[in-house]
Design an enzyme around this catalytic site. Structure first.
Site, PDB file in Angstrom:
ATOM      1  N   TYR A  81     -33.117   0.968  17.105  1.00 35.25           N
ATOM      2  CA  TYR A  81     -31.945   1.023  17.981  1.00 35.25           C
ATOM      3  C   TYR A  81     -31.337  -0.360  18.206  1.00 35.25           C
ATOM      4  O   TYR A  81     -30.200  -0.484  18.656  1.00 35.25           O
ATOM      5  CB  TYR A  81     -32.295   1.643  19.343  1.00 35.25           C
ATOM      6  CG  TYR A  81     -32.628   3.134  19.292  1.00 35.25           C
ATOM      7  CD1 TYR A  81     -32.556   3.847  18.113  1.00 35.25           C
ATOM      8  CD2 TYR A  81     -32.997   3.820  20.446  1.00 35.25           C
ATOM      9  CE1 TYR A  81     -32.862   5.197  18.066  1.00 35.25           C
ATOM     10  CE2 TYR A  81     -33.305   5.173  20.417  1.00 35.25           C
ATOM     11  CZ  TYR A  81     -33.242   5.857  19.218  1.00 35.25           C
ATOM     12  OH  TYR A  81     -33.549   7.192  19.184  1.00 35.25           O
ATOM     13  N   ASP A 100     -38.535  13.798  24.682  1.00 33.50           N
ATOM     14  CA  ASP A 100     -37.693  14.993  24.877  1.00 33.50           C
ATOM     15  C   ASP A 100     -38.512  16.242  24.562  1.00 33.50           C
ATOM     16  O   ASP A 100     -38.420  17.266  25.257  1.00 33.50           O
ATOM     17  CB  ASP A 100     -36.463  14.959  23.957  1.00 33.50           C
ATOM     18  CG  ASP A 100     -35.221  14.423  24.669  1.00 33.50           C
ATOM     19  OD1 ASP A 100     -35.389  13.486  25.477  1.00 33.50           O
ATOM     20  OD2 ASP A 100     -34.115  14.931  24.418  1.00 33.50           O
ATOM     21  N   ASP A 154     -38.348   8.088  22.027  1.00 39.58           N
ATOM     22  CA  ASP A 154     -37.153   8.799  22.483  1.00 39.58           C
ATOM     23  C   ASP A 154     -37.280  10.283  22.143  1.00 39.58           C
ATOM     24  O   ASP A 154     -37.092  11.175  22.988  1.00 39.58           O
ATOM     25  CB  ASP A 154     -35.938   8.177  21.763  1.00 39.58           C
ATOM     26  CG  ASP A 154     -34.611   8.617  22.341  1.00 39.58           C
ATOM     27  OD1 ASP A 154     -34.619   9.293  23.389  1.00 39.58           O
ATOM     28  OD2 ASP A 154     -33.567   8.294  21.747  1.00 39.58           O
ATOM     29  N   LYS A 159     -45.664   5.765  11.712  1.00 41.70           N
ATOM     30  CA  LYS A 159     -45.482   6.395  10.396  1.00 41.70           C
ATOM     31  C   LYS A 159     -45.997   5.392   9.369  1.00 41.70           C
ATOM     32  O   LYS A 159     -45.272   4.930   8.479  1.00 41.70           O
ATOM     33  CB  LYS A 159     -43.988   6.726  10.215  1.00 41.70           C
ATOM     34  CG  LYS A 159     -43.668   7.588   9.016  1.00 41.70           C
ATOM     35  CD  LYS A 159     -44.101   9.027   9.151  1.00 41.70           C
ATOM     36  CE  LYS A 159     -43.803   9.794   7.882  1.00 41.70           C
ATOM     37  NZ  LYS A 159     -44.480  11.099   7.817  1.00 41.70           N
ATOM     38  N   ASP A 180     -45.033  12.668  12.743  1.00 36.84           N
ATOM     39  CA  ASP A 180     -44.761  14.080  12.418  1.00 36.84           C
ATOM     40  C   ASP A 180     -45.920  14.954  12.900  1.00 36.84           C
ATOM     41  O   ASP A 180     -45.713  16.035  13.458  1.00 36.84           O
ATOM     42  CB  ASP A 180     -44.480  14.279  10.912  1.00 36.84           C
ATOM     43  CG  ASP A 180     -45.315  13.395  10.004  1.00 36.84           C
ATOM     44  OD1 ASP A 180     -46.102  12.557  10.526  1.00 36.84           O
ATOM     45  OD2 ASP A 180     -45.214  13.537   8.777  1.00 36.84           O
TER      46      ASP A 180
END
Ligand code: NAD
Length: 354
Positions: A142, A249, A245, A189, A221
């Site tokens: 980001y 959620d 992020d 990852k 994942d």
């Protein structure tokens, strides 16, 4: 004591939910003899409309001078056509970066009264859940260089981390784990990304200072799947900006609604910025439908982390519990047999319980 709070209500449901958090803090001040003063500042879409940019310098200066910042949400369809630095979301990244708030604490806590609102089967979710997601907040993809190349019609975003950025957020996670279940899962990852492999190296080093904390690594994942399959395996999750992020959620739904998840953004001092993890929910803005609990619980985190008012923070959590115990629910957490209330009524019920 006197505390000065800058509120950044922002857009959409932002003003609706910040009003209720202020109501609750006012009631708390009366009960415990504190004085909370508020200064409202613009950021996001409202700042674009009023000042021509998403994050006016005046807002950053006021935030820096305050004891803490309470933020609603920014963004909405009105500003979606704007590109790059002119977008409302730039205000969030700007505030986090300017104030050096590198660690974002997102507790995913299921209140037992809301287990009906959790979409998982009862035997998987049980009667409660308490996971802490620690998201790196001022670096990663980001914040990396991004742009477009007209020649080959391409676009790019850069994922960058240095060791210091990784270490300081890991330490926040490990310190937090010590006060809870003493388990950290570092999510990455590393089978693909070089930055993830650096995260693993730094984790091994940091972990040597926390021999009392058990740690493991998990691919993002797999983590997304494991959160649904067996959420109780997690205590503290520490992860990058973007993975945090997304995973938070996902975790929010385990608690019944995204309207329940609070967050604290911290740097190296007691100063912090507090905000619900959800967005500006333009679909329900101004309709007295938004759940204010995530924002009220964010205010409770502010009491705890910025003002060291642990008893007062507990009083806010108890008041939320009381409102839920009495069967009151906003639309997003409503289940049969409960009493449906709007944003303002939920805020009033919590303030009254205090
Ligand atoms: P969102 O979180 O705003 O909404 C997603 C869904 O959850 C919607 O159906 C909404 O009605 C519901 N919802 C969210 N908060 C709720 C609450 N308190 N009570 C009840 N229901 C609630 O996400 P989105 O729709 O992807 O984004 C809308 C806007 O918000 C976009 O402009 C986006 O960029 C912005 N956004 C801002 C932030 C922030 O300010 N921190 C975070 C995420 C998205």
């Amino acid at each position: 004591m006197k505390y000065h709070i800058v509120t950044v209500s922002g857009d959409g449901i932002g003003p609706d939910i910040i009003d209720e958090a202020k109501k609750v803090l006012h009631a708390l001040g009366q009960r415990f003899g504190h004085s909370f003063s508020f200064t409202e500042k613009d950021a996001g879409g409202i700042a674009i409309d009023r000042h021509g940019c998403p994050l006016p310098k005046d807002t950053v200066d006021a935030a820096r001078a305050a004891d803490a910042v309470l933020l609603g949400a920014v963004g909405g369809p009105k500003w979606d056509h704007l590109g790059g630095d002119r977008r409302p979301e730039k205000a969030l990244l700007g505030l986090r970066g300017e104030l050096n708030l590198f660690a974002n604490l997102r507790p995913a806590v299921l209140f037992p009264q809301l287990k009906e609102a959790c979409p998982l089967r009862p035997e998987i979710i049980g009667s409660t859940l308490d996971i802490l997601i620690v998201r790196e907040l001022t670096s990663g993809i980001y914040f990396g260089a991004r742009g477009r190349n007209a020649e080959d019609k391409s676009a790019y975003d850069t994922l960058y981390y240095n060791e210091e950025e990784i270490e300081r957020v890991l330490r926040v996670g490990f310190n937090a784990a010590r006060l809870r279940g003493s388990r950290v899962t570092v999510v990455d990852k590393a089978n693909i990304l070089e930055t993830s492999r650096l995260w693993r190296e730094v984790t091994a080093r940091v972990a040597k200072f926390y021999t009392d904390v058990e740690y493991s690594h998990m691919y993002v994942d797999n983590c997304a799947m494991q959160l649904i399959k067996n959420p109780h395996q997690f205590d503290v999750i520490v992860t990058t900006n973007m993975f945090g992020d997304i995973l938070s959620d996902e975790a929010s739904m385990l608690t019944g609604s995204i309207g329940m998840l609070a967050s604290a953004s911290l740097g190296g001092s007691s100063f912090g910025m507090y905000e619900p993890i959800h967005g500006s929910a333009p679909d329900i803005a101004g309709k007295d439908l938004a759940n204010p609990i995530a924002t009220v619980l964010s205010a409770a985190m502010m009491l705890k982390y910025s003002f060291a008012l642990d008893e007062e923070a507990r009083a806010v959590e108890d008041a939320v519990n009381k409102a839920l115990d009495s069967g009151y629910r906003t639309a997003d957490i409503y289940s049969e047999g409960c009493k449906r209330v709007g944003t303002r009524e939920m805020g009033r019920l919590i303030a009254d319980a205090i």
